[in-house]
Design an enzyme around this catalytic site. Structure first.
Site, PDB file in Angstrom:
ATOM      1  N   HIS A 192       0.842  -1.192   0.000  1.00  0.00           N
ATOM      2  CA  HIS A 192       0.000   0.000   0.000  1.00  0.00           C
ATOM      3  C   HIS A 192       0.880   1.246   0.000  1.00  0.00           C
ATOM      4  O   HIS A 192       1.774   1.382   0.824  1.00  0.00           O
ATOM      5  CB  HIS A 192      -0.899  -0.032   1.235  1.00  0.00           C
ATOM      6  CG  HIS A 192      -1.736   1.177   1.406  1.00  0.00           C
ATOM      7  ND1 HIS A 192      -1.667   1.962   2.519  1.00  0.00           N
ATOM      8  CD2 HIS A 192      -2.656   1.737   0.593  1.00  0.00           C
ATOM      9  CE1 HIS A 192      -2.523   2.956   2.397  1.00  0.00           C
ATOM     10  NE2 HIS A 192      -3.130   2.849   1.237  1.00  0.00           N
ATOM     11  N   ARG A 203       8.022  18.000 -15.107  1.00  0.00           N
ATOM     12  CA  ARG A 203       8.935  16.951 -15.587  1.00  0.00           C
ATOM     13  C   ARG A 203       9.919  16.487 -14.532  1.00  0.00           C
ATOM     14  O   ARG A 203      10.074  15.283 -14.291  1.00  0.00           O
ATOM     15  CB  ARG A 203       9.676  17.464 -16.817  1.00  0.00           C
ATOM     16  CG  ARG A 203      10.731  16.521 -17.339  1.00  0.00           C
ATOM     17  CD  ARG A 203      11.453  17.153 -18.512  1.00  0.00           C
ATOM     18  NE  ARG A 203      12.580  16.355 -18.930  1.00  0.00           N
ATOM     19  CZ  ARG A 203      13.610  16.838 -19.583  1.00  0.00           C
ATOM     20  NH1 ARG A 203      13.649  18.130 -19.894  1.00  0.00           N
ATOM     21  NH2 ARG A 203      14.601  16.069 -19.932  1.00  0.00           N
ATOM     22  N   TYR A 257       5.233  11.871 -23.972  1.00  0.00           N
ATOM     23  CA  TYR A 257       4.590  12.035 -22.670  1.00  0.00           C
ATOM     24  C   TYR A 257       3.723  10.821 -22.310  1.00  0.00           C
ATOM     25  O   TYR A 257       2.750  10.942 -21.577  1.00  0.00           O
ATOM     26  CB  TYR A 257       3.797  13.343 -22.583  1.00  0.00           C
ATOM     27  CG  TYR A 257       4.704  14.551 -22.654  1.00  0.00           C
ATOM     28  CD1 TYR A 257       5.360  15.011 -21.521  1.00  0.00           C
ATOM     29  CD2 TYR A 257       4.939  15.200 -23.865  1.00  0.00           C
ATOM     30  CE1 TYR A 257       6.216  16.104 -21.583  1.00  0.00           C
ATOM     31  CE2 TYR A 257       5.794  16.287 -23.943  1.00  0.00           C
ATOM     32  CZ  TYR A 257       6.433  16.733 -22.789  1.00  0.00           C
ATOM     33  OH  TYR A 257       7.285  17.802 -22.870  1.00  0.00           O
ATOM     34  N   GLY A 258       4.112   9.661 -22.775  1.00  0.00           N
ATOM     35  CA  GLY A 258       3.397   8.423 -22.470  1.00  0.00           C
ATOM     36  C   GLY A 258       3.907   7.791 -21.183  1.00  0.00           C
ATOM     37  O   GLY A 258       4.313   6.631 -21.175  1.00  0.00           O
ATOM     38  N   ASN A 259       3.892   8.578 -20.102  1.00  0.00           N
ATOM     39  CA  ASN A 259       4.408   8.136 -18.806  1.00  0.00           C
ATOM     40  C   ASN A 259       3.350   8.399 -17.730  1.00  0.00           C
ATOM     41  O   ASN A 259       2.747   9.470 -17.696  1.00  0.00           O
ATOM     42  CB  ASN A 259       5.676   8.918 -18.442  1.00  0.00           C
ATOM     43  CG  ASN A 259       6.710   8.873 -19.534  1.00  0.00           C
ATOM     44  OD1 ASN A 259       7.228   7.824 -19.857  1.00  0.00           O
ATOM     45  ND2 ASN A 259       6.999  10.024 -20.126  1.00  0.00           N
TER      46      ASN A 259
END
Length: 142
Positions: free
Chosen positions: A22, A109, A131-133
């Site tokens: 968690h 960033r 920006y595929g993060n």
């Protein structure tokens, strides 16, 4: 092979997701992300894109309902309000697949990089969209 588990979830990734507790965070990163220099654990998944990986991970991982933003993306440099194509797709996946859908948060960033360095693991996909993060914070299973 196991039933009802997306086949893009490798044995290493399944083990990593099971080890997470968690509040631990996992990064799903695009092909340009500096995973090797950022991640404590890096799982390579170049044959998948980030949205498919997000969908597969969310099929097993609950998002943390006790943090304000359990799913965050990286802001576009110079235009923090822009919503890149990959981020819009992430929001659709989270809305459709998360146990408790949320609005995505975003961070600058270098703040994203700081969180990635502290994350439990980074999954490096072959995602080509910029920006595929995304960073996910694991919740609990009741």
């Amino acid at each position: 092979m196991l039933r009802n588990i997306d086949p893009i979830l490798s044995p290493d990734l399944l083990f990593t997701l099971a080890e997470m507790g968690h509040g631990d965070e996992i990064v799903i990163a695009d092909a340009n992300f500096p995973a090797a220099s950022m991640g404590q654990r890096v799982i390579r998944a170049e044959a998948s894109n980030a949205t498919d990986m997000l969908r597969a991970v969310l099929s097993l991982l609950p998002l943390d309902p006790y943090v304000p933003e359990p799913a965050v993306t990286m802001q576009v440099v110079g235009d923090p309000t822009a919503v890149p194509e990959a981020v819009a797709a992430f929001q659709q996946v989270v809305s459709d697949c998360a146990d408790k859908p949320v609005r995505l948060g975003s961070v600058e960033r270098f703040a994203f990089y700081d969180r990635a360095r502290a994350a439990f693991a980074v999954v490096q996909t072959g995602e080509r969209r910029l920006y595929g993060n995304i960073i996910l914070t694991k919740g609990v299973i009741g």
